[in-house]
Scaffold this motif. Sequence first.
Motif, short mmCIF file in Angstrom:
data_model
loop_
_atom_site.label_atom_id
_atom_site.label_comp_id
_atom_site.label_asym_id
_atom_site.label_seq_id
_atom_site.Cartn_x
_atom_site.Cartn_y
_atom_site.Cartn_z
N VAL A 51 0.78 -1.30 0.03
CA VAL A 51 -0.10 0.00 0.07
C VAL A 51 1.04 1.43 0.03
O VAL A 51 0.73 2.21 -0.95
N LEU A 52 1.79 1.19 0.86
CA LEU A 52 2.41 2.65 1.30
C LEU A 52 3.52 2.91 0.04
O LEU A 52 3.46 4.17 -0.71
N PRO A 53 4.25 1.91 -0.44
CA PRO A 53 5.03 2.17 -1.75
C PRO A 53 4.24 2.75 -2.97
O PRO A 53 4.55 3.66 -3.81
N ILE A 54 2.92 1.88 -3.04
CA ILE A 54 2.23 2.49 -4.14
C ILE A 54 1.50 3.95 -4.07
O ILE A 54 1.69 4.89 -4.89
N VAL A 55 1.02 4.30 -2.86
CA VAL A 55 0.55 5.56 -2.40
C VAL A 55 1.79 6.68 -2.62
O VAL A 55 1.44 7.73 -3.36
N ILE A 56 2.84 6.48 -2.28
CA ILE A 56 3.82 7.34 -2.12
C ILE A 56 4.43 7.72 -3.67
O ILE A 56 4.41 8.86 -4.07
N SER A 57 4.80 6.59 -4.25
CA SER A 57 5.19 6.85 -5.77
C SER A 57 3.94 7.36 -6.67
O SER A 57 4.43 8.16 -7.51
N SER A 58 2.87 7.04 -6.29
CA SER A 58 1.78 7.73 -7.33
C SER A 58 1.32 9.06 -7.14
O SER A 58 1.40 9.59 -7.96
N ILE A 59 1.67 9.61 -5.73
CA ILE A 59 1.14 10.79 -5.23
C ILE A 59 2.47 11.67 -5.94
O ILE A 59 2.27 12.76 -6.50
N ILE A 60 3.65 11.18 -5.59
CA ILE A 60 4.82 12.13 -6.14
C ILE A 60 4.94 12.01 -7.47
O ILE A 60 5.13 13.40 -8.34
N ALA A 61 4.53 11.11 -8.46
CA ALA A 61 4.63 11.21 -9.75
C ALA A 61 3.38 12.08 -10.37
O ALA A 61 3.59 12.66 -11.21
N GLY A 62 2.09 11.95 -9.76
CA GLY A 62 1.19 12.52 -10.02
C GLY A 62 1.04 13.99 -9.82
O GLY A 62 0.89 14.93 -10.73
N ILE A 63 1.81 14.46 -8.70
CA ILE A 63 1.89 15.99 -8.10
C ILE A 63 2.81 16.36 -8.95
O ILE A 63 2.86 17.79 -9.34
N ALA A 64 3.98 15.87 -9.11
CA ALA A 64 5.10 16.37 -9.73
C ALA A 64 4.71 16.74 -11.50
O ALA A 64 5.01 17.52 -12.03
N GLY A 65 3.65 15.96 -11.87
CA GLY A 65 3.12 16.10 -13.32
C GLY A 65 2.28 17.46 -13.26
O GLY A 65 2.28 18.24 -14.41
N VAL A 66 1.64 17.63 -12.14
CA VAL A 66 0.60 18.93 -11.90
C VAL A 66 1.70 20.12 -12.00
O VAL A 66 1.64 21.07 -12.67
#
Length: 425
Positions: A51-66
Motif C-alpha cells: 500500500v505505502l510504496p504505491i501511494v507514495i510513488s503515485s502521489i509524487i509522480a502525479g503531483i510532479a506532473g501537475v
Amino acid sequence: MKKLKVSLAVQIFIGLILGIIIGAVYYGNPSVSTYLQPIADIFMHSIKMIVLPIVISSIIAGIAGVGDLKKIGKLGFKTILYFEVVTTIAIILGLLFGNIFQPGAGVDMAHLSKTDISSYVETTKHVEEHSFMDTFVNIIPTNIFNAFVQGDMLAVVFFSVLFGMGVAAIGERGKPVLSFFQGVAETMFWVTNQIMKLAPFGVFALIGITVSKFGLSSLIPLGKFALLVYASMIFLVVGVFGLICKIAKIKLIPLLRLVKDELLLAYSTASSETVLPKVMQKLESYGCPKGITSFVLPTGYTFNLDGATLYQALASLFIAQMYGIHLSIPEQISLMLVLMLTSKGIAAVPGTSFVVLLATLGSVGIPVEGLAFIAGIDRILEMARTAVNLTGNCLATVFIAKWEGQFDEEKANSYIDSIKKSKVA
C-alpha cells in the motif's frame, strides 16, 4: 478446447460462500482459527506491504506532473469541502433512519449476548482528546519514517505531495527522480496484480474465522438493527450517491461495475486497504488523472468514511432507544457535531467505528456499555460500512476530477468498452 476463465469477482464470491459454509459447519470450534488464520494473515500482510510504496510513488509522480502550487491548493480545498458535505449528509441520514424506524425500541437486553469491548477502551482515551485542529496538526509528521512504519496515511500523503511539488519545482534536475517514482508505481501495480490472485483464499479464511466465532445465529436477536444498517447503506448509495452522480453527470452503474471486484473483496475482508492499489490503477485507466486519483483516494480513507459515519449515527440512536433514552433535536444536533469531529483523522486506528462510538456516546449521555450488545455482529456490519466507504471514495475521485475539468470522458468510455469486449471474448 477453449480454456474456461473465471473472473476474480467470481473466485472471491466462491471463497466467500465456502468460508461461510466451513464457519457454519465448525461453529464454536477453535481449531478453525488455528488453520485459517495463517492464510488470512499472509493475504492481509501482503496487501499492507504494497500500500505505502504505491501511494507514495503515485502521489509524487502525479503531483510532479501537475507542478502548480495554486492548482494543488485548489484541489485540496475542493476535496475537503466535498468530503465534509457528503459525510455530514451521511450522519443526517443515519439519524433520520434511526428516528423513523426506531430499531432499538422494545429490544429485550436480557436476551442479548454481550461481547468484551475492553480492547477498544485504551484507544478511546486518545480519540476523546482528539480535536479537529489536532487532525490538521498531525498531518505534518515529525518523523516521516515513523509515519511510514505506523501507516499514518494523512502524514504520508502530506509528505508525498510536498515532495512531488519539490520535484516539479527543480525542473530538469527533477526528471530522473520523477522517472524513478513513475517506474516504482508501475512496478508496484504489477506486484499488486500478482498479490490479488491470493484474494479468494484470503476471503475464504477471513469469513470462515468470523462465522466460526460468532455463528449466523448471532444476527437473529439484532436482526432489525442489522437489516436497517444494510437498508440505510443501500439508500445512501442509490439515493445520495445517485443524486451526486446526476448533478455531476457521472454514470453510477458503470463506475460500480468498474470496481465490482474490489467492492466484493473490501466487503468480504471488511478492509478497504486491501483494494487501494488496484482501485487507484482502475480509476486512472477510467479517466481520472494520476495527480487527482493519488491525492483524493488516500485522503478519503481518513476524511470520507460515508458508510462509517452513517452507521455511527444510527448505532448511537439504537443504543439510546435500547436504554429508553429520548434524545431531543438539540441533543441529536450535538451528536452530529461530535461525530463530525471524532470521525476525522483516525482511520488507521483498529476498530475505528467502535472507537469513535465509545468516544462519542458518553458526551451525549448514552451508556457506552450498550456497545457490548452489538459488538458480536459488528463484523457483519463492518463489511457493509467498508464497501460503502470505498464506493464513496471512488465517486469522490471522479467527482473532483470532473469539478477540476480534468476527467477524460473518452478514456472512460473506451475503458468500459474494452471490458465489455473482453467479457464477450
